[in-house]
Design a protein around this motif. Sequence first.
Motif, PDB file in Angstrom:
ATOM      1  N   GLN A 739      -0.021   5.017   4.715  1.00 39.52           N
ATOM      2  CA  GLN A 739      -0.568   5.450   3.159  1.00 39.52           C
ATOM      3  C   GLN A 739      -0.492   6.870   2.959  1.00 39.52           C
ATOM      4  OE1 GLN A 739       1.223   3.242   1.427  1.00 39.52           O
ATOM      5  NE2 GLN A 739       0.682   0.844   3.058  1.00 39.52           N
ATOM      6  N   ASN A 743       2.352   8.968   1.091  1.00 39.49           N
ATOM      7  CA  ASN A 743       1.946   9.319   0.069  1.00 39.49           C
ATOM      8  C   ASN A 743       1.648  11.467   0.214  1.00 39.49           C
ATOM      9  OD1 ASN A 743       1.736   7.190  -1.773  1.00 39.49           O
ATOM     10  ND2 ASN A 743       1.673   6.251  -0.190  1.00 39.49           N
ATOM     11  N   ASN A 745       2.014  15.169   0.182  1.00 39.16           N
ATOM     12  CA  ASN A 745       1.374  15.682  -0.681  1.00 39.16           C
ATOM     13  C   ASN A 745       3.478  17.454   0.100  1.00 39.16           C
ATOM     14  OD1 ASN A 745       1.732  17.601  -2.731  1.00 39.16           O
ATOM     15  ND2 ASN A 745       0.581  19.042  -1.898  1.00 39.16           N
ATOM     16  N   LYS A 751      10.554  13.517   1.297  1.00 43.29           N
ATOM     17  CA  LYS A 751       9.172  12.018   0.643  1.00 43.29           C
ATOM     18  C   LYS A 751      10.487  11.104   1.440  1.00 43.29           C
ATOM     19  CE  LYS A 751       6.095  11.381  -2.740  1.00 43.29           C
ATOM     20  NZ  LYS A 751       4.759  11.091  -2.257  1.00 43.29           N
ATOM     21  N   ASN A 755       9.495   8.187   3.806  1.00 44.59           N
ATOM     22  CA  ASN A 755       9.586   6.196   3.762  1.00 44.59           C
ATOM     23  C   ASN A 755      11.190   5.865   4.626  1.00 44.59           C
ATOM     24  OD1 ASN A 755       6.580   7.106   2.088  1.00 44.59           O
ATOM     25  ND2 ASN A 755       8.297   6.881   0.440  1.00 44.59           N
ATOM     26  N   SER A 789     -10.482   7.825   3.317  1.00 40.33           N
ATOM     27  CA  SER A 789     -10.294   8.846   2.186  1.00 40.33           C
ATOM     28  C   SER A 789     -10.962   9.645   1.507  1.00 40.33           C
ATOM     29  CB  SER A 789     -10.267   7.941   1.059  1.00 40.33           C
ATOM     30  OG  SER A 789      -7.956   6.873   1.068  1.00 40.33           O
ATOM     31  N   LEU A 798      -4.291  14.942  -0.754  1.00 36.94           N
ATOM     32  CA  LEU A 798      -3.565  13.142  -1.005  1.00 36.94           C
ATOM     33  C   LEU A 798      -4.449  12.850  -2.093  1.00 36.94           C
ATOM     34  CD1 LEU A 798      -3.804  11.511   2.573  1.00 36.94           C
ATOM     35  CD2 LEU A 798      -1.860  12.112   0.930  1.00 36.94           C
ATOM     36  N   ASP A 799      -4.420  11.954  -2.831  1.00 45.01           N
ATOM     37  CA  ASP A 799      -4.971  11.295  -4.434  1.00 45.01           C
ATOM     38  C   ASP A 799      -5.466   9.494  -3.509  1.00 45.01           C
ATOM     39  OD1 ASP A 799      -5.908   9.385  -6.079  1.00 45.01           O
ATOM     40  OD2 ASP A 799      -4.201  10.285  -7.277  1.00 45.01           O
ATOM     41  N   LYS A 802      -4.542   6.548  -5.114  1.00 46.33           N
ATOM     42  CA  LYS A 802      -2.994   5.712  -4.758  1.00 46.33           C
ATOM     43  C   LYS A 802      -2.490   5.628  -3.498  1.00 46.33           C
ATOM     44  CE  LYS A 802       2.011   8.107  -4.995  1.00 46.33           C
ATOM     45  NZ  LYS A 802       2.625   9.520  -5.544  1.00 46.33           N
ATOM     46  N   VAL A 803      -3.803   6.092  -2.557  1.00 43.74           N
ATOM     47  CA  VAL A 803      -3.391   5.818  -1.484  1.00 43.74           C
ATOM     48  C   VAL A 803      -3.620   3.902  -1.130  1.00 43.74           C
ATOM     49  CG1 VAL A 803      -4.595   5.846   1.121  1.00 43.74           C
ATOM     50  CG2 VAL A 803      -3.816   7.913  -0.137  1.00 43.74           C
ATOM     51  N   SER A 806      -1.143   2.529  -2.995  1.00 43.51           N
ATOM     52  CA  SER A 806       0.033   2.096  -1.922  1.00 43.51           C
ATOM     53  C   SER A 806      -0.553   0.596  -0.784  1.00 43.51           C
ATOM     54  CB  SER A 806       0.805   2.971  -1.697  1.00 43.51           C
ATOM     55  OG  SER A 806       0.732   3.741  -2.567  1.00 43.51           O
TER      56      SER A 806
END
Length: 823
Positions: A739, A743, A745, A751, A755, A789, A798-799, A802-803, A806
């Motif tokens: 993840q 995700n 940056n 990106k 993916n 995280s 990373l957010d 958001k991880v 996802s």
Amino acid sequence: MKLYDRFSDKGYHTCIATTFGIDFDAYESIVLPRLRGAGCRNNIVIADSRMLTHALNGASSLPRLAGRLYTVSGFSGSGVFHPKLFLQLGRKGGRLIVASANLTASGLAGNLELVATITCGTEDSGEQRLIISAWEYINRLIDQGQQAIASQRDWTIARTPWLRQAITADSSVELTDKTLASFLATGSQPGIAARFADLIDEPVSRLIVVSPYWDTNLEALTFLAERLQPAETAILIDPGIATFPRAAIDNIQSAQLYDRGNFRAGRFIHAKAIIAQTESSDHVLMGSANCTTAALGTGTFSGLNEEACLYRKLPRNVVIEALELTDCLSPDRTVDRSALSDMQLEDDIPLDELAAQAPGKFECRVDVLSWQPANAIDPNSVKVELLNEYGQPIDCQLSPLNSQNEKLRFNISGTENRPAFARLLFSDGHRSALAIVAVIDRLSSAIRETHSRKTENALRELDGETEANLMLLEVLDVLEQLESDDESARAPISVPKKPQDRTDPNGGPQYKTLSYEQFIAGRRPRTDNSKLTNNSLAGSEVSLVRGFLNRILGMQDDQTDNADEDEKALAGAFDLGDETDNAEAAIASGQEFDSKQKPPEQTEQGKELQRKKAAQRQATKEQIVAAATSLGKRVKERQSQGKLDNRDILRLRAMLMIICAAAWRGPDKGSANKAPRSSLQVLPSEDDPNSWPFVIGRLLFVFFGGRDPAIKQLSISAEHDQLPDDIIECWATCYWCLQASMNANVSAKEKARINQHLGPIAELAYLLTLPTQREQMGEDVIALMASMSKRYAAQMGLDADKVARSHQDLVNRLAAPATQLVL
């Protein structure tokens, strides 16, 4: 010598003790602290099953540490289980202590006992062959139906390489001092007395017998006297203790009684010895056997009891002088038999009643209780009750599970307390005696070898480290090399009489390994009780690396805390230098027999040297990429050999965390300023063929991608019925890394590329590891991902939310009915 002092000797990782009676206070206060203090952490006690019930029914205080730091099992036979052995094993040799002493306060520090020791190295010798004979005898006594003790046996074999190659003694052997010796135990024909007599090949001038107990008609002594035809049969007795059958002495014409007098006055003579003196030699039989037919047998009867003795052929009078018996056997010590009191038999222990009170055998792994009912118990007419270490009932629920191998299984819920004892409640309201519950996962954590110098050096590299780096892989290499013999633990073996057949004839539970797919198909779903841990690496040095990784993430291992609490329970044990004539009184009064040992403090100079060494070993980008590539090759090689196991999964997790520690978020988008980074952060997020998302992707492709993903050849021990925590921790780390990569940056173009390549791998990873939505969103998975995280999200740009979203989105999508796994 002081028997209990011998348990402080180092060099052994395993000690198996056999005894008739047991006093848990004595064992846990006198023996266990010394053994564990000397690095002997794999400890097994085998006692007479009825005497074990007797001890748990009030004859002894309840054990504090049984089932957690050591195992206790009962043995039943046609007579009593009576051997008194201590078999100690280590990587560089072994030791056999043949004794007359029970594991009681009086046996260890009160009675007058007789003890003999045999020590061997790794090379073939007469001593080693005797120790192998004792190992074979004890191996027959080990209850292979009990997972805890069977695992201890296999652990022993894996860490004692010479044990698997050694040869047993078929007859008497010559020792390094040029004397002869033989291990004589029950279980074969003829009995011990007849085999002892067969070893004496010269005329006997005097037969000397020391025994606390006798046949009422002296049948065993009569057999020996008739067989050996000594000119004199000298019998050492204590006239003040009416245990000798004076009326039967007339059956032996050569018999002469001798008074012990002031010899070791005040101590009950519990020693057993038979010495056949010839013109040049002393033929000695010592050990557990009293001079009774039940113990020794006769010419036509092999005996009833389980006994173990040692035969030695020594120069004449050596034993007499060593035992200080010369004065005792002088003419002025003779006793007129008519002056003796009639034999007074002690009240018999109600062995049959004790057998009827036994509930059976209990084991617990995490939250599953296994019960093997005693033969006389109808499981449908009783209720199982669990108790804590203080003997107090635990308020919990037991829900039946599928039975295995004639054992009833229950899920324990409604409590975080681990059971120490179990008992049965019958329909009429009465209760059975207590039984010890062996807590398998706790035992696995407690049973580990003392760190060798190489291990200490490897672990010292991690001391003070706060980040995952390539040093972890070096430490893993060292620890795995030290445990290279553990591969043999996959298929437990016993030592044969000739070193050729390595199969196990014992019919014990062969906890085979299953493919990961097979394991998952038959697993029991994880429970929500996160307080109970299940570590498949427990008992292995490499588990220390797992602890280091969790420490980096700020995760606490409750099992480690529990093990520490168990160790603290030994802190009030007894002083190593003291001896007492009244051991029971000393224990009752709280006298100390052991002292705490303070670990040496590390100097500031040493710490500074360590910090400098760590700084010198900071990895470059090329080194990390090479390490990840090397791990992929290692995995494929072990996959092809069918050797991929939990240690490889730990190595994968370590490598992923190393990559995360080395990852850099990259420059802030739309800004000329570069994001700050440490010297450890050498892997960029894009614009590099070795950006951290793709280094992660290539590594995880080996495990989950292609037509033959490595995970399909991963093997898991079938002894676990739930997925162990260390495996789940790795899968959660894989989820987070996937993840994080998807995700990252990075630019929109990058990106899309990430993916495209990692999306299919992520789906396969989720479906092949924890194939249910509940498990993928389980508390343990979410907690580890949150810790990842907290540790790495900011530095990787990373957010964290958001991880997490996802991860949940992918879990939900894969749980949809249309999702299928096609390989």
